[in-house]
Scaffold this active site. Structure first.
Site, PDB file in Angstrom:
ATOM      1  N   ASP A 479      -6.194  10.230  -4.181  1.00  0.00           N
ATOM      2  CA  ASP A 479      -5.059  10.394  -3.268  1.00  0.00           C
ATOM      3  C   ASP A 479      -5.355  11.479  -2.223  1.00  0.00           C
ATOM      4  O   ASP A 479      -6.273  12.299  -2.389  1.00  0.00           O
ATOM      5  CB  ASP A 479      -3.831  10.784  -4.113  1.00  0.00           C
ATOM      6  CG  ASP A 479      -2.521  10.376  -3.470  1.00  0.00           C
ATOM      7  OD1 ASP A 479      -2.514  10.004  -2.286  1.00  0.00           O
ATOM      8  OD2 ASP A 479      -1.483  10.462  -4.167  1.00  0.00           O
ATOM      9  N   ASP A 549       3.266   3.566  -0.057  1.00  0.00           N
ATOM     10  CA  ASP A 549       4.200   4.112  -1.049  1.00  0.00           C
ATOM     11  C   ASP A 549       5.500   3.326  -1.034  1.00  0.00           C
ATOM     12  O   ASP A 549       6.342   3.513  -1.916  1.00  0.00           O
ATOM     13  CB  ASP A 549       4.506   5.584  -0.741  1.00  0.00           C
ATOM     14  CG  ASP A 549       3.491   6.509  -1.394  1.00  0.00           C
ATOM     15  OD1 ASP A 549       2.649   6.021  -2.169  1.00  0.00           O
ATOM     16  OD2 ASP A 549       3.548   7.723  -1.120  1.00  0.00           O
TER      17      ASP A 549
END
Ligand code: DGJ
Length: 732
Positions: A479, A549
């Site tokens: 990430d 997301d």
């Protein structure tokens, strides 16, 4: 057959992909002109050369030939300051401070294969006969800087790959101020520009508009390719669509600051430029040193956006993505992020794994919060040591418990970051990007590690490597959750500070190369708050990316549609999540969430332990169905049928590599009153074959399905979906 020829008499280079030609010509005094990038021609006879006219205010290199002006003929790699007033592809500053450039042809080579691009991600070959490469040397008569334009022509892909190498063969340093990867001068302005823009939870939104006078660009100044703009542009003929019309796509294999720009000039021609963003960039090139730009992948087709996408999909899936997982079906995963956020312990994760296993899921990913003392996003990035409060018996124990249930175990990291509240930061406060005497701007309470420093990269290789070696970890979610501010490095001298952002990328690529080489069994998935770094550079190391997301099925239609312009479904992580959706609070049916997520690389991101038996049954069915269609979705060809930008319906389909199976997905967003009977015309089938609808048993001709269409049932509610599986009748 040669892919690249040089006609010595006319001094013309001819590059031929299966259906396109790219032509350049060396003009008088070594000026290199661009002639054509478009439909394939057999041979260039020479009559269609640039026309030189005596235009007002367009200067010529010497007074004897007034019409000959760099301002008005199509350039192959334009410079600044010697007559071309359009935006240059490069600009170099000499020691005397001057920034004028004048590049002329000095020689060329045609090579079998494709040379390596040191330190940068790149399209690769599996054998030298898959491509040929042309290298053209340009040199400024006033100095010893050699600029080598590199073109690779792929034999079996309709793609051309360009990059540039700057070699300082003199004795004095020079400074690169602008070093783009490619520039193309189109002959006319009858084009529209398509680009991708967005935001966090809203990536890859499609923008298409006519080329208009002046400069238009998308770019990143955020240090990373970003959610906001994408390192890609396409020029299309007006009226071109998914199946028809001329399209030129250019995609940059890079994850940092970029510029993708078009300029419509005074004479009605368009220049397209792509490369590292010159904004806040410079590079000091010492005597004897070279600088390689990232590569640009150029795709031309006369068959519309769909054909462009399929060329990118095939090329990127098979010759950009690498490693053991490239050709393997990707596991269906459960990720605990939206299920628990930071609030979990080993037992909770094991229960989630049990529930996941009971529905056929194959991999459990433990997301953020397993290390340091991270109960929220305020601390611990950089301290990759297991949190014994949550996992008392350690990572290895949890990974083994999950593995014993029959699932693989995966783990989240955010290696490029450091929290001010971390041991790493307390020990090495100068290891983050910063500028002396300036406040260090935080974002999500974190700072960016300075990956332009070799010792920081070595530390990451070591720290992440130790965790990966400590437990049976088969997947990593990598990430990256903030952009760069105070871009400066404590390790670079003042005159190299503007190299920091690009050096960061080179450092990151080195770290990824080292870890993916050392742990070939690990499937890496890129992520940057979703699709903030979904780019070809990262795909070279990590064959899949978390697309967004935003897990709402309806928002995902636009996001996945935009992403599919360049990237194949196998690279797109897409998960079924709970309702009401955590990002937009919308409630959609489980079937629709499933069908949208099954159009990519399927996963689940919700607390399965809290679902009813019926819901678990539905998920078990979805997972089984996905496994049945997985080869078609992950390795087949992709066809967009209805665009989410054009109405209340979105549809796409996949056709398996051998043509025996196809999967169609259709989603209605808002259900109109008095819904018309809808016919969904399919694509990519064999018109001469028959196909059985596996749900109804009915047989339809491929021609019927493509010309008349499938009937979409009338729907009474919003957000309904349909998945149709077709099998060629002779395939039984
Ligand atoms: C951003 C990612 O996109 C999410 O999926 C999740 O991993 C969080 N970071 C964790 O902090």
């Amino acid at each position: 057959m040669s892919l690249i020829t040089y006609d010595a008499e006319q001094r013309v280079f001819h590059l031929q992909t299966p259906s396109s030609s790219y032509l350049m010509q060396v003009l008088r005094d070594g000026w290199l002109a661009h002639l054509h990038w478009g439909r394939r021609v057999r041979h260039y006879h020479g009559g269609i050369a640039p026309v030189h006219l005596d235009r007002g205010f367009s200067p010529s290199p010497d007074g004897s030939d007034r019409p000959f002006s760099p301002d008005s003929f199509p350039q192959e790699y334009p410079t600044y300051g010697t007559g071309d007033f359009r935006t240059p592809a490069c600009q170099v500053q000499r020691e005397d401070g001057s920034t004028v450039g004048d590049l002329r042809y000095t020689g060329h080579r045609i090579l079998a294969g494709k040379p390596a691009l040191p330190g940068l991600p790149a399209v690769y070959l599996e054998s030298a006969d898959e491509a040929e490469t042309l290298e053209i040397d340009l040199k400024d008569p006033a100095d010893d800087l050699v600029v080598t334009l590199r073109y690779t022509v792929m034999r079996d892909h309709d793609a051309l790959i360009r990059s540039v190498c700057f070699s300082n063969r003199g004795t004095r340093p020079v400074r690169l101020l602008r070093a783009l990867s490619c520039s193309v001068d189109f002959r006319d302005a009858q084009y529209e520009v398509l680009s991708l823009h967005g935001a966090h939870v809203k990536e890859m939104q499609v923008d298409r508009h006519p080329v208009h006078a002046g400069v238009q660009s998308v770019e990143s100044r955020r240090g990373h390719s970003s959610h906001q703009h994408h390192p890609f542009l396409a020029l299309l003929r007006p009226g071109s669509d998914e199946a028809h019309g001329e399209v030129h796509g250019i995609s940059l294999v890079y994850s940092g600051n970029f510029l993708a720009q078009t300029e419509l000039d005074q004479f009605g021609t368009v220049r397209a430029n792509l490369g590292i963003n010159p904004f806040d960039f410079s590079w000091l090139l010492e005597a004897g040193e070279s600088f390689h730009t990232p590569e640009a992948v150029m795709v031309h087709t006369e068959k519309g956006l769909g054909a462009m996408s399929r060329t990118y999909h095939e090329l990127y899936r098979t010759r950009l993505c690498r490693g053991r997982h490239r050709d393997q079906a990707r596991p269906v995963l459960i990720n605990n992020w939206e299920a628990t956020y930071f609030d979990f312990d080993a037992d909770k994760i094991e229960q989630l794994a049990q529930a996941a296993h009971s529905v056929g899921i194959e991999l459990l990913v433990l997301d953020d919060g397993w290390f340091g003392h991270r109960d929220n996003d305020l601390s611990s990035l950089g301290d990759w040591v297991v949190d014994r409060r949550k996992l008392p018996a350690g990572l290895d124990d949890l990974a083994r418990r999950v593995t014993a249930l029959g699932l693989q175990f995966g783990l989240w990291f955010e290696p490029e970051m450091v929290s001010p509240d971390s041991d790493l930061y307390r020990t090495h406060p100068d290891w983050c990007l910063h500028v002396p005497d300036r406040r260090r701007t935080v974002s999500r309470s974190q700072l960016v590690l300075d990956l332009s420093r070799p010792e920081v990269c070595d530390h990451l290789i070591d720290a992440i490597g130790q965790v990966l070696a400590s437990a049976p970890i088969r997947y990593v979610k990598w990430d990256m959750n903030r952009h760069m501010t105070e871009v400066g490095s404590a390790a670079l001298p003042p005159d190299r500070q503007r190299e920091t952002a690009h050096r960061y990328m080179l450092g990151l690529y080195r770290v990824l190369e080292a870890l993916t080489t050392k742990f070939p069994e690990v499937l890496f998935e890129g992520c940057s708050g979703g699709g903030g770094r979904f780019d070809p550079g990262m795909l070279h190391y990590m064959p899949q990316t978390w697309t967004s997301d935003n897990t709402d099925a309806i928002c995902r239609l636009r996001i996945q549609h935009g992403t599919s312009l360049i990237y194949p479904a196998i690279t797109m992580g897409s998960h079924v999540s709970a309702v009401p959706n955590h990002q937009v609070h919308r409630t959609t049916p489980l079937a629709t969430r499933g069908h949208v997520a099954m159009s990519g690389n399927l996963g689940y991101e919700l607390d399965l332990t809290r679902l009813s038996a019926d819901e678990l049954d539905a998920i078990r069915h979805q997972v089984a169905e996905y496994k049945a269609i997985r080869p078609v979705v992950q390795f087949g060809s992709f066809h967009r049928l209805l665009s989410p930008y054009e109405g209340d319906e979105t549809a796409w389909m996949f056709v398996g590599q051998d043509g025996r199976e196809a999967v169609v997905v259709h989603v209605t967003t808002l259900c109109p009153p008095q819904q018309p009977i809808r016919f969904l015309r399919l694509s990519g089938l064999d018109a001469h074959a028959d196909y059985r609808d596996l749900a109804t048993g009915r047989v339809h001709g491929g021609d019927e399905l493509m010309h008349l269409g499938l009937i979409v049932p009338v729907q009474q509610e919003d957000f309904q979906s349909l998945m149709v599986r077709l099998q060629r009748v002779d395939a039984n």
